[in-house]
Design a protein around this motif. Sequence first.
Motif, PDB file in Angstrom:
ATOM      1  N   HIS A   6      64.619  52.942  54.850  1.00  0.00           N
ATOM      2  CA  HIS A   6      63.256  52.668  55.286  1.00  0.00           C
ATOM      3  C   HIS A   6      63.210  52.141  56.725  1.00  0.00           C
ATOM      4  CE1 HIS A   6      62.053  53.403  51.207  1.00  0.00           C
ATOM      5  NE2 HIS A   6      62.911  52.501  50.790  1.00  0.00           N
ATOM      6  N   HIS A   7      64.329  52.271  57.418  1.00  0.00           N
ATOM      7  CA  HIS A   7      64.409  51.801  58.795  1.00  0.00           C
ATOM      8  C   HIS A   7      64.918  52.919  59.685  1.00  0.00           C
ATOM      9  CE1 HIS A   7      64.142  47.976  56.727  1.00  0.00           C
ATOM     10  NE2 HIS A   7      63.904  47.401  57.886  1.00  0.00           N
ATOM     11  N   ALA A   8      64.573  52.862  60.945  1.00  0.00           N
ATOM     12  CA  ALA A   8      65.085  53.833  61.902  1.00  0.00           C
ATOM     13  C   ALA A   8      65.298  53.143  63.239  1.00  0.00           C
ATOM     14  CB  ALA A   8      64.101  54.992  62.077  1.00  0.00           C
ATOM     15  N   GLN A   9      66.299  53.625  63.957  1.00  0.00           N
ATOM     16  CA  GLN A   9      66.509  53.096  65.297  1.00  0.00           C
ATOM     17  C   GLN A   9      65.491  53.749  66.226  1.00  0.00           C
ATOM     18  OE1 GLN A   9      70.285  53.546  67.548  1.00  0.00           O
ATOM     19  NE2 GLN A   9      70.487  51.388  67.002  1.00  0.00           N
ATOM     20  N   THR A  10      64.792  52.925  66.957  1.00  0.00           N
ATOM     21  CA  THR A  10      63.703  53.398  67.805  1.00  0.00           C
ATOM     22  C   THR A  10      63.872  52.797  69.189  1.00  0.00           C
ATOM     23  OG1 THR A  10      62.266  53.462  65.873  1.00  0.00           O
ATOM     24  CG2 THR A  10      61.181  53.516  68.011  1.00  0.00           C
ATOM     25  N   THR A  11      63.725  53.637  70.200  1.00  0.00           N
ATOM     26  CA  THR A  11      63.805  53.151  71.577  1.00  0.00           C
ATOM     27  C   THR A  11      62.449  53.332  72.235  1.00  0.00           C
ATOM     28  OG1 THR A  11      66.143  53.700  71.742  1.00  0.00           O
ATOM     29  CG2 THR A  11      64.959  53.360  73.806  1.00  0.00           C
ATOM     30  N   LEU A  12      61.923  52.248  72.742  1.00  0.00           N
ATOM     31  CA  LEU A  12      60.657  52.262  73.485  1.00  0.00           C
ATOM     32  C   LEU A  12      60.912  51.686  74.860  1.00  0.00           C
ATOM     33  CD1 LEU A  12      58.304  50.593  70.830  1.00  0.00           C
ATOM     34  CD2 LEU A  12      58.518  53.025  71.295  1.00  0.00           C
ATOM     35  N   ARG A  13      60.249  52.270  75.856  1.00  0.00           N
ATOM     36  CA  ARG A  13      60.235  51.614  77.171  1.00  0.00           C
ATOM     37  C   ARG A  13      58.967  50.781  77.210  1.00  0.00           C
ATOM     38  NH1 ARG A  13      63.388  52.596  81.291  1.00  0.00           N
ATOM     39  NH2 ARG A  13      61.833  52.176  82.871  1.00  0.00           N
ATOM     40  N   VAL A  14      59.129  49.472  77.251  1.00  0.00           N
ATOM     41  CA  VAL A  14      57.972  48.576  77.238  1.00  0.00           C
ATOM     42  C   VAL A  14      57.908  47.873  78.585  1.00  0.00           C
ATOM     43  CG1 VAL A  14      56.832  46.661  76.073  1.00  0.00           C
ATOM     44  CG2 VAL A  14      58.209  48.285  74.746  1.00  0.00           C
ATOM     45  N   ASN A  15      56.823  48.116  79.285  1.00  0.00           N
ATOM     46  CA  ASN A  15      56.632  47.533  80.615  1.00  0.00           C
ATOM     47  C   ASN A  15      57.834  47.803  81.517  1.00  0.00           C
ATOM     48  OD1 ASN A  15      54.158  46.611  79.693  1.00  0.00           O
ATOM     49  ND2 ASN A  15      54.993  44.635  79.061  1.00  0.00           N
ATOM     50  N   GLY A  16      58.359  49.039  81.392  1.00  0.00           N
ATOM     51  CA  GLY A  16      59.433  49.482  82.266  1.00  0.00           C
ATOM     52  C   GLY A  16      60.836  49.174  81.786  1.00  0.00           C
ATOM     53  N   LYS A  17      60.967  48.412  80.692  1.00  0.00           N
ATOM     54  CA  LYS A  17      62.305  48.071  80.209  1.00  0.00           C
ATOM     55  C   LYS A  17      62.561  48.745  78.865  1.00  0.00           C
ATOM     56  CE  LYS A  17      62.441  43.455  82.294  1.00  0.00           C
ATOM     57  NZ  LYS A  17      61.094  42.889  82.329  1.00  0.00           N
ATOM     58  N   PRO A  18      63.749  49.356  78.689  1.00  0.00           N
ATOM     59  CA  PRO A  18      64.052  49.978  77.397  1.00  0.00           C
ATOM     60  C   PRO A  18      64.405  48.931  76.341  1.00  0.00           C
ATOM     61  CG  PRO A  18      65.864  50.334  78.944  1.00  0.00           C
ATOM     62  CD  PRO A  18      64.810  49.549  79.677  1.00  0.00           C
ATOM     63  N   HIS A  19      63.910  49.133  75.135  1.00  0.00           N
ATOM     64  CA  HIS A  19      64.231  48.276  73.989  1.00  0.00           C
ATOM     65  C   HIS A  19      64.598  49.198  72.841  1.00  0.00           C
ATOM     66  CE1 HIS A  19      62.539  44.528  75.698  1.00  0.00           C
ATOM     67  NE2 HIS A  19      61.666  45.341  76.261  1.00  0.00           N
ATOM     68  N   THR A  20      65.802  48.996  72.293  1.00  0.00           N
ATOM     69  CA  THR A  20      66.212  49.762  71.123  1.00  0.00           C
ATOM     70  C   THR A  20      66.253  48.804  69.945  1.00  0.00           C
ATOM     71  OG1 THR A  20      67.464  51.314  72.459  1.00  0.00           O
ATOM     72  CG2 THR A  20      67.992  51.239  70.118  1.00  0.00           C
ATOM     73  N   LEU A  21      65.458  49.123  68.924  1.00  0.00           N
ATOM     74  CA  LEU A  21      65.338  48.234  67.778  1.00  0.00           C
ATOM     75  C   LEU A  21      65.479  49.035  66.494  1.00  0.00           C
ATOM     76  CD1 LEU A  21      62.212  47.280  69.512  1.00  0.00           C
ATOM     77  CD2 LEU A  21      63.488  45.328  68.733  1.00  0.00           C
TER      78      LEU A  21
END
Length: 178
Positions: A6-21
């Motif tokens: 029920h989880h997945a690794q997701t990468t978002l660029r938030v305000n110019g910085k990458p976050h992998t969660l």
Amino acid sequence: MGNHQHHAQTTLRVNGKPHTLTVDHRRVLLDLLREDLDLTGAKKGCDHGQCGACTVLVDGRRVNSCLLFAVALDGCEVTTVEGLTGNGDGEEPHPLQRAFLERDAFQCGYCTPGQICSAAGVLAEAAAGHPSHVTDPAAPSGEPVPLDREEIRERLSGNLCRCGAYPRIAEAVEDVIP
């Protein structure tokens, strides 16, 4: 039954910085921003996409972050009110933030981050020639739409303000029209 399904690794660029969660499939963008990334500008208002307090920009377009599953946004660019300045240090306020202050366009301030993100989206949409319900149908297609008071009010109608600061919000947006 493993939790990982029920989880997945997701990468978002938030305000110019990458976050992998590693994100629960049911987690909405608003909760991820507020709770996981400590970006508390976007507010939880109605949780039904009807008040606009949670408005952020995803790939430059306005969205209600309370309605979007974070896993569906893998690879997207998210801009919150904290990142609107674009200069990374947050020292210099965005012209909209300055205009809201100068026009006293907020009272309690709860809806203000969403209003400002929405207004930034409105300016970009109008500049790109996207019509609204009140745009003159005879207006040339694809050309920038001039933002008068009626256009601003229509385009910001998805953002509610319990304090009723609407006239000043519209004035603040008028102040920054290029």
